[in-house]
Design a protein around this motif. Structure first.
Motif, PDB file in Angstrom:
ATOM      1  N   GLN A 149     -11.945  14.158  -8.756  1.00 24.78           N
ATOM      2  CA  GLN A 149     -11.659  13.771  -7.370  1.00 24.78           C
ATOM      3  C   GLN A 149     -10.249  13.175  -7.248  1.00 24.78           C
ATOM      4  O   GLN A 149      -9.513  13.477  -6.318  1.00 24.78           O
ATOM      5  CB  GLN A 149     -12.700  12.755  -6.907  1.00 24.78           C
ATOM      6  N   LEU A 150      -9.916  12.354  -8.210  1.00 25.87           N
ATOM      7  CA  LEU A 150      -8.602  11.708  -8.192  1.00 25.87           C
ATOM      8  C   LEU A 150      -7.477  12.744  -8.257  1.00 25.87           C
ATOM      9  O   LEU A 150      -6.509  12.677  -7.496  1.00 25.87           O
ATOM     10  CB  LEU A 150      -8.533  10.761  -9.398  1.00 25.87           C
ATOM     11  N   ILE A 151      -7.634  13.706  -9.147  1.00 24.98           N
ATOM     12  CA  ILE A 151      -6.586  14.727  -9.296  1.00 24.98           C
ATOM     13  C   ILE A 151      -6.422  15.511  -7.992  1.00 24.98           C
ATOM     14  O   ILE A 151      -5.308  15.707  -7.511  1.00 24.98           O
ATOM     15  CB  ILE A 151      -6.907  15.675 -10.483  1.00 24.98           C
ATOM     16  N   VAL A 152      -7.538  15.915  -7.406  1.00 24.74           N
ATOM     17  CA  VAL A 152      -7.469  16.698  -6.166  1.00 24.74           C
ATOM     18  C   VAL A 152      -6.814  15.873  -5.050  1.00 24.74           C
ATOM     19  O   VAL A 152      -5.921  16.339  -4.341  1.00 24.74           O
ATOM     20  CB  VAL A 152      -8.887  17.170  -5.740  1.00 24.74           C
ATOM     21  N   CYS A 153      -7.243  14.620  -4.928  1.00 20.83           N
ATOM     22  CA  CYS A 153      -6.714  13.739  -3.874  1.00 20.83           C
ATOM     23  C   CYS A 153      -5.209  13.566  -4.016  1.00 20.83           C
ATOM     24  O   CYS A 153      -4.458  13.700  -3.054  1.00 20.83           O
ATOM     25  CB  CYS A 153      -7.303  12.339  -4.017  1.00 20.83           C
ATOM     26  N   ILE A 154      -4.782  13.266  -5.212  1.00 20.93           N
ATOM     27  CA  ILE A 154      -3.354  12.981  -5.430  1.00 20.93           C
ATOM     28  C   ILE A 154      -2.527  14.236  -5.213  1.00 20.93           C
ATOM     29  O   ILE A 154      -1.516  14.204  -4.507  1.00 20.93           O
ATOM     30  CB  ILE A 154      -3.141  12.373  -6.833  1.00 20.93           C
ATOM     31  N   GLU A 155      -2.981  15.342  -5.780  1.00 25.33           N
ATOM     32  CA  GLU A 155      -2.186  16.572  -5.636  1.00 25.33           C
ATOM     33  C   GLU A 155      -2.033  16.967  -4.175  1.00 25.33           C
ATOM     34  O   GLU A 155      -0.982  17.450  -3.764  1.00 25.33           O
ATOM     35  CB  GLU A 155      -2.808  17.717  -6.450  1.00 25.33           C
ATOM     36  N   SER A 156      -3.076  16.727  -3.385  1.00 29.68           N
ATOM     37  CA  SER A 156      -3.004  17.154  -1.973  1.00 29.68           C
ATOM     38  C   SER A 156      -2.081  16.259  -1.150  1.00 29.68           C
ATOM     39  O   SER A 156      -1.720  16.605  -0.034  1.00 29.68           O
ATOM     40  CB  SER A 156      -4.401  17.164  -1.359  1.00 29.68           C
ATOM     41  N   GLN A 157      -1.706  15.112  -1.693  1.00 28.83           N
ATOM     42  CA  GLN A 157      -0.864  14.197  -0.892  1.00 28.83           C
ATOM     43  C   GLN A 157       0.589  14.146  -1.322  1.00 28.83           C
ATOM     44  O   GLN A 157       1.400  13.467  -0.698  1.00 28.83           O
ATOM     45  CB  GLN A 157      -1.433  12.775  -0.997  1.00 28.83           C
ATOM     46  N   ARG A 158       0.914  14.864  -2.388  1.00 28.94           N
ATOM     47  CA  ARG A 158       2.284  14.720  -2.919  1.00 28.94           C
ATOM     48  C   ARG A 158       3.366  15.152  -1.934  1.00 28.94           C
ATOM     49  O   ARG A 158       4.409  14.520  -1.830  1.00 28.94           O
ATOM     50  CB  ARG A 158       2.431  15.503  -4.218  1.00 28.94           C
ATOM     51  N   VAL A 159       3.139  16.289  -1.261  1.00 34.18           N
ATOM     52  CA  VAL A 159       4.107  16.728  -0.248  1.00 34.18           C
ATOM     53  C   VAL A 159       3.348  16.908   1.065  1.00 34.18           C
ATOM     54  O   VAL A 159       2.787  17.960   1.336  1.00 34.18           O
ATOM     55  CB  VAL A 159       4.796  18.057  -0.664  1.00 34.18           C
ATOM     56  N   PRO A 160       3.281  15.837   1.884  1.00 33.58           N
ATOM     57  CA  PRO A 160       2.403  15.859   3.044  1.00 33.58           C
ATOM     58  C   PRO A 160       2.869  16.729   4.205  1.00 33.58           C
ATOM     59  O   PRO A 160       2.058  17.072   5.056  1.00 33.58           O
ATOM     60  CB  PRO A 160       2.361  14.388   3.478  1.00 33.58           C
ATOM     61  N   VAL A 161       4.142  17.083   4.272  1.00 32.45           N
ATOM     62  CA  VAL A 161       4.552  17.934   5.421  1.00 32.45           C
ATOM     63  C   VAL A 161       5.293  19.189   4.946  1.00 32.45           C
ATOM     64  O   VAL A 161       5.878  19.193   3.896  1.00 32.45           O
ATOM     65  CB  VAL A 161       5.464  17.205   6.431  1.00 32.45           C
TER      66      VAL A 161
ATOM     67  N   VAL B  66       0.872  -1.177   0.000  1.00 33.27           N
ATOM     68  CA  VAL B  66       0.000   0.000   0.000  1.00 33.27           C
ATOM     69  C   VAL B  66       0.909   1.227   0.000  1.00 33.27           C
ATOM     70  O   VAL B  66       1.379   1.653   1.053  1.00 33.27           O
ATOM     71  CB  VAL B  66      -0.912   0.021   1.247  1.00 33.27           C
ATOM     72  N   TRP B  67       1.207   1.773  -1.170  1.00 31.28           N
ATOM     73  CA  TRP B  67       2.147   2.900  -1.251  1.00 31.28           C
ATOM     74  C   TRP B  67       1.499   4.202  -0.837  1.00 31.28           C
ATOM     75  O   TRP B  67       0.368   4.498  -1.266  1.00 31.28           O
ATOM     76  CB  TRP B  67       2.649   3.089  -2.688  1.00 31.28           C
ATOM     77  N   PRO B  68       2.228   5.042  -0.107  1.00 35.10           N
ATOM     78  CA  PRO B  68       1.792   6.430   0.030  1.00 35.10           C
ATOM     79  C   PRO B  68       2.072   7.152  -1.304  1.00 35.10           C
ATOM     80  O   PRO B  68       3.009   6.786  -2.020  1.00 35.10           O
ATOM     81  CB  PRO B  68       2.702   6.997   1.128  1.00 35.10           C
ATOM     82  N   VAL B  69       1.250   8.144  -1.633  1.00 36.76           N
ATOM     83  CA  VAL B  69       1.379   8.832  -2.922  1.00 36.76           C
ATOM     84  C   VAL B  69       2.816   9.300  -3.237  1.00 36.76           C
ATOM     85  O   VAL B  69       3.295   9.094  -4.356  1.00 36.76           O
ATOM     86  CB  VAL B  69       0.372  10.018  -3.005  1.00 36.76           C
ATOM     87  N   PRO B  70       3.530   9.930  -2.284  1.00 33.62           N
ATOM     88  CA  PRO B  70       4.824  10.531  -2.666  1.00 33.62           C
ATOM     89  C   PRO B  70       5.878   9.545  -3.171  1.00 33.62           C
ATOM     90  O   PRO B  70       6.804   9.946  -3.853  1.00 33.62           O
ATOM     91  CB  PRO B  70       5.307  11.188  -1.365  1.00 33.62           C
ATOM     92  N   VAL B  71       5.759   8.257  -2.833  1.00 34.07           N
ATOM     93  CA  VAL B  71       6.776   7.296  -3.285  1.00 34.07           C
ATOM     94  C   VAL B  71       6.189   6.189  -4.157  1.00 34.07           C
ATOM     95  O   VAL B  71       6.890   5.245  -4.531  1.00 34.07           O
ATOM     96  CB  VAL B  71       7.523   6.655  -2.087  1.00 34.07           C
ATOM     97  N   ALA B  72       4.906   6.290  -4.475  1.00 27.94           N
ATOM     98  CA  ALA B  72       4.260   5.245  -5.280  1.00 27.94           C
ATOM     99  C   ALA B  72       4.882   5.205  -6.677  1.00 27.94           C
ATOM    100  O   ALA B  72       5.191   6.248  -7.250  1.00 27.94           O
ATOM    101  CB  ALA B  72       2.767   5.536  -5.386  1.00 27.94           C
ATOM    102  N   PRO B  73       5.068   4.007  -7.237  1.00 26.97           N
ATOM    103  CA  PRO B  73       5.685   3.930  -8.570  1.00 26.97           C
ATOM    104  C   PRO B  73       4.838   4.626  -9.644  1.00 26.97           C
ATOM    105  O   PRO B  73       5.382   5.233 -10.558  1.00 26.97           O
ATOM    106  CB  PRO B  73       5.792   2.429  -8.842  1.00 26.97           C
ATOM    107  N   PHE B  74       3.519   4.516  -9.545  1.00 29.85           N
ATOM    108  CA  PHE B  74       2.587   5.334 -10.314  1.00 29.85           C
ATOM    109  C   PHE B  74       1.558   5.816  -9.296  1.00 29.85           C
ATOM    110  O   PHE B  74       1.297   5.134  -8.306  1.00 29.85           O
ATOM    111  CB  PHE B  74       1.869   4.522 -11.407  1.00 29.85           C
ATOM    112  N   GLU B  75       0.948   6.972  -9.569  1.00 30.02           N
ATOM    113  CA  GLU B  75       0.042   7.519  -8.561  1.00 30.02           C
ATOM    114  C   GLU B  75      -1.335   6.862  -8.591  1.00 30.02           C
ATOM    115  O   GLU B  75      -2.027   6.810  -7.590  1.00 30.02           O
ATOM    116  CB  GLU B  75      -0.073   9.028  -8.743  1.00 30.02           C
TER     117      GLU B  75
END
Ligand code: 5CA
Length: 448
Positions: free
Chosen positions: A436-448, A338-347
């Motif tokens: 929804q997918l675009i918003v979700c992914i963009e918001s998780q790319r840099v979580p901190v 279960v990859w977190p978005v920032p390191v997932a091989p594809f988003e």
């Protein structure tokens, strides 16, 4: 990327040689293949993850003021004789002779080489402070390479080296790396805990290991429970300012690896309900060792009063390839990674349930193009496998989302959006799903 054109030789069975879950899943999901004991090829899927981890490490090193260079994997034995480590390093060092019978070695670390470069190039205190780093393969002939990339013989490390005029300045350099490390691991979705640690063959008397708690970890560690949810320093932390309050917040509560553990102090300082005794994975290790290398190697600069001053040094390592395994140890379920978005091989995955069906193909390709235009990294399963196989493969490789397109849903104007982590599924119109997918992914790319 279209799956039909990709190289993803997943394994249905769990390979017997793999003892821990991250090693099993990395083999099954076609991230790596073993070449020799503790030496791996990174297949396309794994290599994408490795590059993403590397890039996060790089961005946080740069943010903290470190400067990237690249040193070779092979080093001359001469500089190791100057520091006195050539004999000391023992059998872990891979020694090589070239055709002229000159002694070389495959670098297990780079203190000597960077000290030589610095010694030849920097002559004045005015050029300080400096922190130079590279991301390069290392070789350590571990007696027991195991757990896949977790304890390899060849592994990718980020190693940084700081040079300062005074012990006080060197402490500031150490603090900058300390803060950078907290951010680095948090950006990968990991909760790291800095722990007082032994210095081993690198040397020095101040050192912290950054530990991720996991049952399969190789180290026994002890810490105060509050540290698990410690506050991660913000992206706009002032690396030129005073970072000591952050360091204090993270080091005033008890945290130690086995070698540094003091059971009496632990019981005195930590209330019973807050005592954590657990296994951990060391993903980073920082050292202050003063003049251990600069003194024997003669690395000095002219100080403000004209006198020559021996440089104060530290070194700072991150296990880049080990992190791929550590992130999987921290994020998986029965079905796979279960990859977190920032390191997932594809988003995201996009699954065409009926390749060859005109309407489904058109809808899938249309959505694929929309996602790509929005800058989303998408893997489209356009193969003619059975639906069950497609789902199993996508669950195994663990992309954060799955957008599922099939002829039945399309007739009702719907596609399905599945969150890999929660398992939650939503039926939405294609447009709503994409947005929804675009918003979700963009918001998780840099979580901190
Ligand atoms: N020169 C210092 C700091 S730059 C150094 O070599 N430190 S180290 O030995 O602690 O290694 C740094 C990091 O590399 C470790 O924290 C660990 O995450 C990773 N590492 C060390 N040995 C291995 C190995 N055999 N396989 C995978 N990763 C490793």
């Amino acid at each position: 990327m279209l799956l039909s054109r990709y190289f993803l030789p997943v394994l249905r069975e769990t390979p017997k040689e793999a003892e821990i879950v991250s090693h099993q899943l990395m083999l099954r999901s076609a991230m790596i293949r073993q070449s020799a004991a503790g030496i791996y090829s990174w297949l396309p899927l794994g290599y994408r993850v490795l590059r993403k981890i590397e890039q996060i490490v790089r961005e946080e090193q740069n943010r903290a003021g470190a400067i990237e260079l690249l040193m070779p994997t092979l080093q001359s034995a001469d500089i190791w004789r100057q520091s006195g480590r050539y004999e000391d390093y023992g059998k872990e060092m891979l020694r090589i002779q070239d055709r002229h019978e000159r002694d070389l070695l495959y670098g297990p670390t780079n203190e000597e080489l960077i000290t030589e470069i610095f010694r030849e190039s920097v002559k004045s205190y005015k050029d300080l402070p400096k922190n130079l780093y590279h991301i390069q393969w290392k070789f350590r002939d571990e007696i027991r390479p195991r757990f896949g990339v977790m304890r390899g013989r060849e592994f990718l490390m980020k190693d940084a080296y700081s040079f300062d005029l005074s012990v006080e300045d060197a402490r500031k350099a150490y603090n900058r790396m300390f803060v950078a490390y907290l951010r680095t691991f948090a950006r990968m979705g990991l909760k790291s805990i800095p722990m007082a640690a032994d210095t081993g063959p690198i040397g020095g008397d101040l050192s912290h290991e950054f530990i991720i708690l996991a049952d399969t970890g190789e180290s026994q560690v002890y810490c105060h429970k509050d540290l698990i949810e410690g506050k991660v320093p913000a992206a706009d932390s002032d690396f030129d300012g005073d970072l000591s309050p952050i360091i204090k917040a993270w080091t005033s509560k008890y945290a130690a690896t086995d070698e540094k553990h003091d059971p009496e102090r632990f019981e005195e300082e930590v209330p019973a309900a807050k005592r954590v005794s657990a296994r951990g994975i060391e993903v980073g290790h920082i050292f202050f060792f003063g003049t251990k290398y600069s003194e024997p190697m003669g690395a000095k600069v002219q100080g403000p009063d004209g006198n020559m001053v021996t440089l104060q040094m530290g070194s700072y390592g991150v296990g880049v390839s080990r992190l791929a395994g550590a992130i999987i140890e921290a994020g998986h379920d029965e079905a796979g990674i279960v990859w977190p978005v920032p390191v997932a091989p594809f988003e995201t995955a996009l699954i065409n349930l009926k390749a060859g069906d005109k309407a489904t193909d058109e809808a899938a390709i249309g959505m694929y193009q929309q996602l790509r235009q929005a800058g989303i990294e998408v893997l489209l399963d356009d193969t003619d496998e059975r639906a069950g196989v497609k789902f199993a493969t996508m669950d195994l490789i663990g992309l954060p989302y799955q957008l599922i397109v099939g002829p039945k849903g399309l007739k009702q104007g719907e596609v399905e959006l599945k969150d890999r982590k929660s398992g939650e599924r939503q039926s939405l119109s294609p447009e709503a799903a994409i947005n929804q997918l675009i918003v979700c992914i963009e918001s998780q790319r840099v979580p901190v």
